[in-house]
Design an enzyme around this catalytic site. Structure first.
Site, short mmCIF file in Angstrom:
data_model
loop_
_atom_site.label_atom_id
_atom_site.label_comp_id
_atom_site.label_asym_id
_atom_site.label_seq_id
_atom_site.Cartn_x
_atom_site.Cartn_y
_atom_site.Cartn_z
N HIS A 65 -7.86 5.19 7.43
CA HIS A 65 -9.23 4.29 7.00
C HIS A 65 -8.84 2.76 6.17
CE1 HIS A 65 -6.00 4.33 3.54
NE2 HIS A 65 -6.50 3.22 2.84
N GLU A 118 -7.12 -3.21 7.16
CA GLU A 118 -7.02 -3.39 5.48
C GLU A 118 -6.35 -5.21 6.02
OE1 GLU A 118 -7.57 0.06 3.23
OE2 GLU A 118 -5.89 -0.52 3.69
N HIS A 126 -1.05 0.60 7.02
CA HIS A 126 -2.07 1.72 7.86
C HIS A 126 -2.67 1.94 9.09
CE1 HIS A 126 -5.08 2.61 5.36
NE2 HIS A 126 -4.32 1.51 4.24
N GLU A 137 -0.23 4.44 1.86
CA GLU A 137 0.11 5.41 3.11
C GLU A 137 0.49 5.13 3.84
OE1 GLU A 137 -3.97 5.03 1.18
OE2 GLU A 137 -2.90 3.77 1.43
N HIS A 152 -2.66 -0.14 -4.06
CA HIS A 152 -3.34 1.55 -3.52
C HIS A 152 -4.55 1.80 -4.13
CE1 HIS A 152 -3.13 5.95 -1.89
NE2 HIS A 152 -2.59 5.52 -3.07
N ASP A 206 0.42 -1.13 0.24
CA ASP A 206 -0.23 -0.34 0.42
C ASP A 206 0.60 1.24 -0.72
OD1 ASP A 206 -2.70 1.14 -0.06
OD2 ASP A 206 -3.30 0.87 2.06
#
Length: 281
Positions: free
Chosen positions: A115, A133, A104, A10, A60, A8
Site C-alpha cells: 500500500h 512511501e 514495504h 509492515e 506507522h 514503519d
C-alpha cells in the site's frame, strides 16, 4: 553526524498479517516488540558508525507503536498523529543521512501488505508512475539536502530503493509469498544485518546522492469508494480523473506530503460514512 530514522511496521521481519499491524489485533503487541528491536538495531549501528545524534520518527498507522521504554535511550523519538509531514516529520537540513526501516511494497504492485500511505488508497501515482512511501519521503528529504543511506523491508521495496536511490544500502528482511504471507529472516539475523548496514551507511555517507526532484509533481490517488473522491474534489486544485480517482499538481514536496495527509484523513471520513450508511440499512 546526525541521522534521521523513519520506521514503519509492515517491512519488519516476522510481520506479515493484518492482525499484527492493526492496533487491537492479536499479533500487534508482538509486532510492536519486533519493530522496536529493529529500530534499536538501526540506532546502534548508526552510533557505531559515528553518529552523534539520532532522531526516530514512528511512521506507522497511529504513529504511536514503538515501545519507548525499550528503545535505545540515546535516540529521541517523534510520535503521534497527525503531523505536518507524516512519515518525514522532523526531518530538517541539519541531518546528514536518512534511514527508512521496516518499509514495504507500494500500492499497485504485488507485495506483502502492499500500500502507499493508506490501505484506503487503491492506487497511488506521482507523475503517472507508481510511487512508494519511500520514494515520496526521499523526495522530501532531497529538498532538505538529505540523502537516503539505508532502506530495510521486504524484497520489493529494497529492489525499488536500489533502482531509485543513488548509493543506498538495503537489507531485505523478507520475501513476499502473497499479500499476507512471507519468507522471513529470523528477527535476530535481520537485526544483525540492519545494525551492520546502518554502521556502513553512516561511514559511507559520502557515497550517497540526493534523489532528483522533478519540476512537476502531479499526485494521482484512487479510492475504494466514490465518496472519498467527492470529498477530495472540494480541495482547491483537485480534479476528478474518474469516479474514484483524483489528481492534484503541487509545487513543492511540502505540499505533496500535505496533500497526502489531507487525502488520508478525508478517505478515512468517507470510509466511516459508508460504513454507517450500510449499517443503517
Amino acid at each position: 553526524m546526525k541521522v534521521y530514522i523513519s520506521v514503519d511496521m509492515e517491512g519488519i521481519s516476522g510481520v506479515a498479517t493484518y492482525d499484527q499491524i492493526i492496533r487491537g489485533g492479536s499479533g500487534y503487541p508482538r509486532a510492536q516488540a519486533l519493530m522496536t528491536a529493529e529500530t534499536n538495531a538501526a540506532v546502534e549501528g548508526a552510533f557505531e558508525g559515528g553518529a552523534t545524534e539520532v532522531l526516530v520518527n514512528d511512521s506507522h498507522g497511529t504513529m504511536n507503536n514503538l515501545l519507548h521504554e525499550d528503545l535505545d535511550p540515546r535516540a529521541r523519538v517523534i510520535f503521534g498523529t497527525p503531523t505536518a509531514f507524516c512519515m518525514a516529520e522532523g526531518l530538517t537540513s541539519d541531518f546528514d543521512v536518512a534511514f527508512y526501516i521496516g518499509y514495504h511494497a507500494p500500492a499497485g504492485v504485488e507485495g506483502l501488505l502492499a500500500h502507499s500511505f493508506s490501505g484506503l488508497f487503491t492506487s497511488f501515482k506521482l507523475n503517472g508512475e507508481i510511487a512508494s512511501e519511500a520514494s515520496i519521503n526521499a523526495l522530501f528529504a532531497a529538498t532538505r539536502g538529505v540523502p537516503v543511506g539505508l532502506v530495510t523491508g521486504d524484497d520489493v521495496i529494497c529492489d525499488i530503493a536500489e533502482r531509485e536511490f543513488p548509493g543506498v544500502l538495503t537489507v531485505p528482511v523478507k520475501v513476499a509469498h502473497g499479500f499476507q504471507a512471507a519468507n522471513s529472516l529470523s528477527p535476530t539475523f535481520a537485526r544483525a544485518a540492519i545494525r551492520k548496514s546502518a554502521r556502513a551507511a553512516v561511514q559511507g555517507v559520502e557515497k550517497t546522492r540526493l534523489l532528483p526532484v522533478p519540476d512537476r509533481l502531479r499526485l494521482e490517488i484512487g479510492f475504494q469508494n466514490p465518496l472519498a473522491a467527492e470529498l477530495l474534489e472540494a480541495v482547491p486544485g483537485v480534479s476528478r480523473v474518474s469516479n474514484m480517482v483524483i489528481a492534484r499538481e503541487v509545487e513543492t514536496t511540502e505540499d505533496l506530503l500535505g496533500m497526502v495527509g489531507t487525502t488520508y484523513e478525508l478517505a478515512a471520513v468517507a470510509a466511516k460514512t459508508m460504513f454507517l450508511r450500510e449499517s443503517l440499512r
